[in-house]
Design a protein around this motif. Structure first.
Motif, PDB file in Angstrom:
ATOM      1  N   ILE A  43       0.861  -1.180   0.000  1.00 45.67           N
ATOM      2  CA  ILE A  43       0.000   0.000   0.000  1.00 45.67           C
ATOM      3  C   ILE A  43       0.895   1.227   0.000  1.00 45.67           C
ATOM      4  CG2 ILE A  43      -1.669   1.365   1.303  1.00 45.67           C
ATOM      5  CD1 ILE A  43      -2.875  -1.234   2.302  1.00 45.67           C
ATOM      6  N   GLN A  44       0.620   2.112  -0.934  1.00 45.46           N
ATOM      7  CA  GLN A  44       1.368   3.365  -1.002  1.00 45.46           C
ATOM      8  C   GLN A  44       0.409   4.513  -0.746  1.00 45.46           C
ATOM      9  OE1 GLN A  44       3.749   3.805  -4.493  1.00 45.46           O
ATOM     10  NE2 GLN A  44       4.219   5.931  -4.079  1.00 45.46           N
ATOM     11  N   ASP A  45       0.650   5.216   0.370  1.00 40.83           N
ATOM     12  CA  ASP A  45      -0.138   6.411   0.666  1.00 40.83           C
ATOM     13  C   ASP A  45       0.397   7.552  -0.185  1.00 40.83           C
ATOM     14  OD1 ASP A  45      -1.903   5.429   2.595  1.00 40.83           O
ATOM     15  OD2 ASP A  45      -0.402   5.593   4.157  1.00 40.83           O
ATOM     16  N   MET A  46      -0.525   8.290  -0.774  1.00 38.41           N
ATOM     17  CA  MET A  46      -0.140   9.332  -1.706  1.00 38.41           C
ATOM     18  C   MET A  46      -0.834  10.646  -1.322  1.00 38.41           C
ATOM     19  SD  MET A  46      -0.658   9.082  -5.835  1.00 38.41           S
ATOM     20  CE  MET A  46      -2.263   8.363  -5.574  1.00 38.41           C
ATOM     21  N   PRO A  47      -0.066  11.728  -1.230  1.00 34.14           N
ATOM     22  CA  PRO A  47      -0.705  13.018  -0.988  1.00 34.14           C
ATOM     23  C   PRO A  47      -1.575  13.415  -2.185  1.00 34.14           C
ATOM     24  CG  PRO A  47       1.692  13.162  -0.714  1.00 34.14           C
ATOM     25  CD  PRO A  47       1.385  11.830  -1.301  1.00 34.14           C
ATOM     26  N   LYS A  48      -2.675  14.064  -1.914  1.00 31.03           N
ATOM     27  CA  LYS A  48      -3.598  14.452  -2.986  1.00 31.03           C
ATOM     28  C   LYS A  48      -2.986  15.452  -3.958  1.00 31.03           C
ATOM     29  CE  LYS A  48      -7.794  13.434  -0.440  1.00 31.03           C
ATOM     30  NZ  LYS A  48      -9.039  13.973   0.107  1.00 31.03           N
ATOM     31  N   TYR A  49      -1.967  16.147  -3.551  1.00 29.37           N
ATOM     32  CA  TYR A  49      -1.326  17.091  -4.470  1.00 29.37           C
ATOM     33  C   TYR A  49      -0.348  16.392  -5.417  1.00 29.37           C
ATOM     34  CZ  TYR A  49       2.280  17.013  -0.830  1.00 29.37           C
ATOM     35  OH  TYR A  49       3.212  16.601   0.103  1.00 29.37           O
ATOM     36  N   ASN A  50      -0.175  15.081  -5.260  1.00 30.46           N
ATOM     37  CA  ASN A  50       0.697  14.314  -6.162  1.00 30.46           C
ATOM     38  C   ASN A  50      -0.096  13.573  -7.230  1.00 30.46           C
ATOM     39  OD1 ASN A  50       3.009  15.079  -4.872  1.00 30.46           O
ATOM     40  ND2 ASN A  50       3.437  13.116  -3.939  1.00 30.46           N
ATOM     41  N   TYR A  51      -1.400  13.796  -7.331  1.00 29.29           N
ATOM     42  CA  TYR A  51      -2.231  13.121  -8.314  1.00 29.29           C
ATOM     43  C   TYR A  51      -3.113  14.161  -8.983  1.00 29.29           C
ATOM     44  CZ  TYR A  51      -5.395   9.626 -10.291  1.00 29.29           C
ATOM     45  OH  TYR A  51      -6.128   8.857 -11.146  1.00 29.29           O
ATOM     46  N   ALA A  52      -3.101  14.156 -10.301  1.00 32.16           N
ATOM     47  CA  ALA A  52      -3.847  15.180 -11.036  1.00 32.16           C
ATOM     48  C   ALA A  52      -4.829  14.546 -12.008  1.00 32.16           C
ATOM     49  CB  ALA A  52      -2.900  16.092 -11.797  1.00 32.16           C
ATOM     50  N   VAL A  53      -5.906  15.267 -12.244  1.00 29.27           N
ATOM     51  CA  VAL A  53      -6.890  14.912 -13.260  1.00 29.27           C
ATOM     52  C   VAL A  53      -7.029  16.134 -14.148  1.00 29.27           C
ATOM     53  CG1 VAL A  53      -9.285  14.262 -13.706  1.00 29.27           C
ATOM     54  CG2 VAL A  53      -8.101  13.364 -11.680  1.00 29.27           C
ATOM     55  N   GLY A  54      -6.796  15.966 -15.412  1.00 29.91           N
ATOM     56  CA  GLY A  54      -6.904  17.102 -16.325  1.00 29.91           C
ATOM     57  C   GLY A  54      -5.924  18.215 -16.015  1.00 29.91           C
ATOM     58  N   GLY A  55      -4.779  17.862 -15.470  1.00 27.36           N
ATOM     59  CA  GLY A  55      -3.741  18.851 -15.186  1.00 27.36           C
ATOM     60  C   GLY A  55      -3.909  19.595 -13.876  1.00 27.36           C
ATOM     61  N   VAL A  56      -4.910  19.236 -13.087  1.00 26.46           N
ATOM     62  CA  VAL A  56      -5.158  19.905 -11.807  1.00 26.46           C
ATOM     63  C   VAL A  56      -5.112  18.851 -10.710  1.00 26.46           C
ATOM     64  CG1 VAL A  56      -6.776  21.311 -10.473  1.00 26.46           C
ATOM     65  CG2 VAL A  56      -6.608  21.616 -12.955  1.00 26.46           C
ATOM     66  N   SER A  57      -4.335  19.120  -9.660  1.00 23.51           N
ATOM     67  CA  SER A  57      -4.213  18.131  -8.585  1.00 23.51           C
ATOM     68  C   SER A  57      -5.549  17.928  -7.879  1.00 23.51           C
ATOM     69  CB  SER A  57      -3.154  18.555  -7.562  1.00 23.51           C
ATOM     70  OG  SER A  57      -3.641  19.596  -6.738  1.00 23.51           O
ATOM     71  N   VAL A  58      -5.717  16.751  -7.332  1.00 23.25           N
ATOM     72  CA  VAL A  58      -6.936  16.447  -6.580  1.00 23.25           C
ATOM     73  C   VAL A  58      -7.073  17.415  -5.409  1.00 23.25           C
ATOM     74  CG1 VAL A  58      -8.063  14.697  -5.157  1.00 23.25           C
ATOM     75  CG2 VAL A  58      -7.003  14.043  -7.327  1.00 23.25           C
ATOM     76  N   GLN A  59      -5.954  17.748  -4.778  1.00 31.05           N
ATOM     77  CA  GLN A  59      -5.997  18.695  -3.658  1.00 31.05           C
ATOM     78  C   GLN A  59      -6.514  20.057  -4.115  1.00 31.05           C
ATOM     79  OE1 GLN A  59      -5.074  17.999  -0.245  1.00 31.05           O
ATOM     80  NE2 GLN A  59      -6.405  19.775  -0.171  1.00 31.05           N
ATOM     81  N   ALA A  60      -6.027  20.537  -5.255  1.00 32.86           N
ATOM     82  CA  ALA A  60      -6.478  21.834  -5.775  1.00 32.86           C
ATOM     83  C   ALA A  60      -7.962  21.784  -6.129  1.00 32.86           C
ATOM     84  CB  ALA A  60      -5.652  22.232  -6.986  1.00 32.86           C
ATOM     85  N   ARG A  61      -8.414  20.668  -6.681  1.00 40.66           N
ATOM     86  CA  ARG A  61      -9.833  20.531  -7.013  1.00 40.66           C
ATOM     87  C   ARG A  61     -10.696  20.580  -5.754  1.00 40.66           C
ATOM     88  NH1 ARG A  61     -11.299  18.484 -11.989  1.00 40.66           N
ATOM     89  NH2 ARG A  61      -9.565  18.082 -13.395  1.00 40.66           N
ATOM     90  N   GLU A  62     -10.249  19.869  -4.705  1.00 42.62           N
ATOM     91  CA  GLU A  62     -11.006  19.878  -3.448  1.00 42.62           C
ATOM     92  C   GLU A  62     -10.992  21.262  -2.810  1.00 42.62           C
ATOM     93  OE1 GLU A  62      -9.605  16.722  -0.925  1.00 42.62           O
ATOM     94  OE2 GLU A  62     -10.461  15.171  -2.229  1.00 42.62           O
ATOM     95  N   ASP A  63      -9.851  21.928  -2.857  1.00 46.47           N
ATOM     96  CA  ASP A  63      -9.756  23.282  -2.311  1.00 46.47           C
ATOM     97  C   ASP A  63     -10.712  24.222  -3.032  1.00 46.47           C
ATOM     98  OD1 ASP A  63      -7.815  22.334  -0.570  1.00 46.47           O
ATOM     99  OD2 ASP A  63      -6.131  23.222  -1.675  1.00 46.47           O
ATOM    100  N   ALA A  64     -10.750  24.122  -4.355  1.00 48.71           N
ATOM    101  CA  ALA A  64     -11.627  24.981  -5.156  1.00 48.71           C
ATOM    102  C   ALA A  64     -13.095  24.686  -4.856  1.00 48.71           C
ATOM    103  CB  ALA A  64     -11.345  24.793  -6.645  1.00 48.71           C
ATOM    104  N   ALA A  65     -13.437  23.415  -4.674  1.00 47.01           N
ATOM    105  CA  ALA A  65     -14.817  23.049  -4.354  1.00 47.01           C
ATOM    106  C   ALA A  65     -15.235  23.597  -3.002  1.00 47.01           C
ATOM    107  CB  ALA A  65     -14.973  21.534  -4.386  1.00 47.01           C
ATOM    108  N   ARG A  66     -14.305  23.559  -2.032  1.00 43.15           N
ATOM    109  CA  ARG A  66     -14.607  24.106  -0.691  1.00 43.15           C
ATOM    110  C   ARG A  66     -14.811  25.610  -0.750  1.00 43.15           C
ATOM    111  NH1 ARG A  66     -11.439  20.012   1.128  1.00 43.15           N
ATOM    112  NH2 ARG A  66      -9.483  21.118   0.936  1.00 43.15           N
ATOM    113  N   GLU A  67     -14.040  26.296  -1.599  1.00 45.68           N
ATOM    114  CA  GLU A  67     -14.173  27.761  -1.707  1.00 45.68           C
ATOM    115  C   GLU A  67     -15.512  28.153  -2.296  1.00 45.68           C
ATOM    116  OE1 GLU A  67     -10.790  29.187  -3.877  1.00 45.68           O
ATOM    117  OE2 GLU A  67      -9.374  28.578  -2.314  1.00 45.68           O
ATOM    118  N   LYS A  68     -16.075  27.283  -3.165  1.00 41.05           N
ATOM    119  CA  LYS A  68     -17.368  27.588  -3.791  1.00 41.05           C
ATOM    120  C   LYS A  68     -18.525  27.431  -2.821  1.00 41.05           C
ATOM    121  CE  LYS A  68     -16.123  26.412  -8.515  1.00 41.05           C
ATOM    122  NZ  LYS A  68     -16.386  25.526  -9.664  1.00 41.05           N
ATOM    123  N   GLN A  69     -18.318  26.680  -1.735  1.00 43.35           N
ATOM    124  CA  GLN A  69     -19.419  26.429  -0.795  1.00 43.35           C
ATOM    125  C   GLN A  69     -19.686  27.601   0.080  1.00 43.35           C
ATOM    126  OE1 GLN A  69     -18.307  22.837   1.264  1.00 43.35           O
ATOM    127  NE2 GLN A  69     -18.799  21.556  -0.473  1.00 43.35           N
TER     128      GLN A  69
END
Length: 69
Positions: A43-69
């Motif tokens: 099992i390899q634990d991976m920080p969300k900022y080390n994985y991207a979808v469409g050129g945007v890290s998962v962490q950045a996507r989650e941060d952006a979603a939280r800002e919209k709320q």
């Protein structure tokens, strides 16, 4: 000897990962007939900022979603 490599985002507990390893081992033994002692799981634990979808890290996507709320 089946070898499974599992990538997970950080944050799972030791108990959750132990449960996952037990269940994966059982699935491999039932599906492939391999003895449990021959199943290897990494099992390899991976920080969300080390994985991207469409050129945007998962962490950045989650941060952006939280800002919209």
């Amino acid at each position: 000897m089946p070898v499974l490599h599992v990538y997970l985002f950080e944050g799972r507990t030791v108990e959750q990962k132990a449960n996952l390893m037990r269940n994966l081992t059982q699935a491999v033994t039932e599906s492939l007939g391999s003895p449990a002692q021959n199943v290897r799981i990494m099992i390899q634990d991976m920080p969300k900022y080390n994985y991207a979808v469409g050129g945007v890290s998962v962490q950045a996507r989650e941060d952006a979603a939280r800002e919209k709320q």
